[in-house]
Design an enzyme around this catalytic site. Structure first.
Site, PDB file in Angstrom:
ATOM      1  N   TYR A 111      54.125  65.573   0.654  1.00 40.06           N
ATOM      2  CA  TYR A 111      54.065  64.316   1.377  1.00 40.06           C
ATOM      3  C   TYR A 111      55.508  63.827   1.407  1.00 40.06           C
ATOM      4  O   TYR A 111      56.145  63.725   0.360  1.00 40.06           O
ATOM      5  CB  TYR A 111      53.214  63.261   0.673  1.00 40.06           C
ATOM      6  CG  TYR A 111      51.787  63.631   0.371  1.00 40.06           C
ATOM      7  CD1 TYR A 111      51.044  64.409   1.252  1.00 40.06           C
ATOM      8  CD2 TYR A 111      51.179  63.173  -0.798  1.00 40.06           C
ATOM      9  CE1 TYR A 111      49.728  64.726   0.980  1.00 40.06           C
ATOM     10  CE2 TYR A 111      49.856  63.483  -1.076  1.00 40.06           C
ATOM     11  CZ  TYR A 111      49.132  64.258  -0.189  1.00 40.06           C
ATOM     12  OH  TYR A 111      47.827  64.570  -0.468  1.00 40.06           O
ATOM     13  N   CYS A 114      56.358  61.001  -1.091  1.00 39.62           N
ATOM     14  CA  CYS A 114      55.990  61.181  -2.500  1.00 39.62           C
ATOM     15  C   CYS A 114      57.250  61.306  -3.354  1.00 39.62           C
ATOM     16  O   CYS A 114      58.128  62.132  -3.050  1.00 39.62           O
ATOM     17  CB  CYS A 114      55.132  62.434  -2.636  1.00 39.62           C
ATOM     18  SG  CYS A 114      54.979  63.070  -4.318  1.00 39.62           S
ATOM     19  N   PHE A 116      57.686  62.621  -6.301  1.00 35.17           N
ATOM     20  CA  PHE A 116      57.799  63.931  -6.942  1.00 35.17           C
ATOM     21  C   PHE A 116      58.270  64.992  -5.946  1.00 35.17           C
ATOM     22  O   PHE A 116      59.053  65.877  -6.291  1.00 35.17           O
ATOM     23  CB  PHE A 116      56.455  64.317  -7.567  1.00 35.17           C
ATOM     24  CG  PHE A 116      56.008  63.375  -8.645  1.00 35.17           C
ATOM     25  CD1 PHE A 116      56.609  63.393  -9.894  1.00 35.17           C
ATOM     26  CD2 PHE A 116      55.003  62.454  -8.404  1.00 35.17           C
ATOM     27  CE1 PHE A 116      56.207  62.509 -10.884  1.00 35.17           C
ATOM     28  CE2 PHE A 116      54.599  61.565  -9.389  1.00 35.17           C
ATOM     29  CZ  PHE A 116      55.211  61.603 -10.643  1.00 35.17           C
ATOM     30  N   CYS A 117      57.813  64.894  -4.704  1.00 33.59           N
ATOM     31  CA  CYS A 117      58.305  65.795  -3.654  1.00 33.59           C
ATOM     32  C   CYS A 117      59.778  65.519  -3.366  1.00 33.59           C
ATOM     33  O   CYS A 117      60.562  66.441  -3.119  1.00 33.59           O
ATOM     34  CB  CYS A 117      57.484  65.619  -2.378  1.00 33.59           C
ATOM     35  SG  CYS A 117      55.727  65.980  -2.575  1.00 33.59           S
TER      36      CYS A 117
END
Length: 381
Positions: A111, A114, A116-117
């Site tokens: 995403y 996001c 973490f991405c």
């Protein structure tokens, strides 16, 4: 924040992504150098009295000159071949290093908004590793229906090795860039998966050793030349995951206006259908505004959650200190990339502007921005 958003929207219809980010990526080129060697020589002759003696002297001198020139020519050719061979070996070694680091076929399922991405993208961009992106629809998630692991990010390596969890992805690839004797599939076994039940009764997947690099003693000493560097990096990487990430949702959904602006950005940048986008923007914004209040209570945040964000960011800057450009010194380390990746998801929102105006993070953040855009980590491979 992504997980809490997904759970909340599942209760009213479907799961959605949370947080907001700005993806900035660029492309670069390798610089290659060439070198050449040149040599020269001179021959001298002498003569004596008399025609015959002079003729003999001329012929002898000519012979000596020819012999000397032959030796010089042979030596010059030998020197040229030696230098050429040495340069070729150096070039091949450089090419091999580039191939080892850059020949991996990487596909990131993500995403865009996001945190973490965003961490993974910051790492890949900084080290100049080319990768393709598959944007996942946060409602249907058809793009990752083939995976038993139903979260993002997921990084596929060469089409057959699946890496899950942002910190595992980063540690695995960093290990590979240093220790090229092992494949990514070998390295991933050093991060075993563990399932447990959290305090809310939900089964969660965790990974052992995810902040460690799997290196030899000599390699570790090379990466972390000063005492305490490794522990410091691991400490702040975990801090980014366990604390900093949890400050994002309460801040970007702090008010109804901010919640609506955040979801407007999420819908524009994410992969939503028309009806999904409408549902996400209005229902999602309302749901996350309510949930952000619960998150504030769960993490014992102050009434004005901006103060917690400001304190966290200033604590980070204080830990770097005035003598270092980055936590890693003159170059960013994995903690720098993690913190930058998390903070970047707020860019373009009111929370980000307030953070830049009311903390000391701006100079460091701009340095990190340049470092990732320019792929400055290539020089460390």
């Amino acid at each position: 924040m992504a997980a809490s958003c997904g759970r909340s929207l599942g209760k009213v219809g479907r799961s959605f992504v949370d947080s907001a980010a700005v993806l900035r990526s660029g492309s670069g080129s390798f610089l290659r150098g060439t070198a050449a060697a040149r040599s020269s020589g001179r021959c001298y002759g002498s003569g004596g009295p008399g025609v015959r003696a002079a003729a003999l002297s001329v012929r002898a001198a000519a012979g000596r000159r020819a012999l000397s020139c032959a030796f010089l020519l042979g030596g010059g050719l030998g020197l040229y071949q030696a230098v050429r061979g040495s340069l070729k070996q150096q070039h091949l070694a450089q090419e091999q290093n580039q191939v080892s680091a850059g020949s991996l076929k990487l596909i990131l399922y993500q995403y865009k908004t996001c945190p973490f991405c965003s961490k993974v993208r910051a790492f890949l961009d900084y080290y100049g590793l080319p990768y393709d992106i598959v944007e996942v629809n946060p409602v249907m998630r058809q793009e990752i229906k083939w995976s038993l692991y139903r979260k993002v990010p997921i990084l596929m390596v060469d089409g057959d090795v699946q890496l899950n969890d942002s910190s595992v992805i980063i540690s695995s690839l960093k290990t590979f860039l240093i220790n090229k004797e092992k494949s990514v599939s070998d390295i991933i076994h050093c991060y075993p998966e563990m399932k447990s039940v959290n305090d809310r009764g939900k089964e969660v997947t965790e990974y052992t050793n995810k902040y460690w690099l799997m290196l030899s003693e000599a390699q570790t000493a090379s990466v972390y030349p000063e005492k305490g560097m490794q522990k410091e990096e691991m400490k702040w990487r975990q801090w980014a995951d366990d604390w900093l990430v949890h400050l994002i949702s309460p801040n970007v959904y702090r008010t109804t206006g901010e919640a609506l602006a955040s979801f407007d950005y999420i819908v524009r940048e994410g992969k939503f259908g028309t009806l999904e986008g409408f549902f996400a923007k209005y229902v999602g914004a309302a749901a996350m505004f309510v949930i952000s209040k619960r998150l504030k209570s769960r993490h014992n945040l102050q009434d004005d959650v901006r103060e917690d964000l400001y304190k966290a960011v200033n604590d980070w800057v204080a830990a770097i200190g005035k003598k270092r450009k980055f936590m890693g010194g003159d170059q960013p380390n994995l903690a720098d990339l993690a913190v930058f990746g998390v903070l970047r998801v707020m860019e373009g929102l009111q929370a980000f502007d307030d953070m830049m105006a009311n903390t000391k993070v701006k100079s460091w953040y701009r340095r990190m921005e340049r470092a990732t855009l320019n792929h400055e980590g290539r020089s460390q491979q």
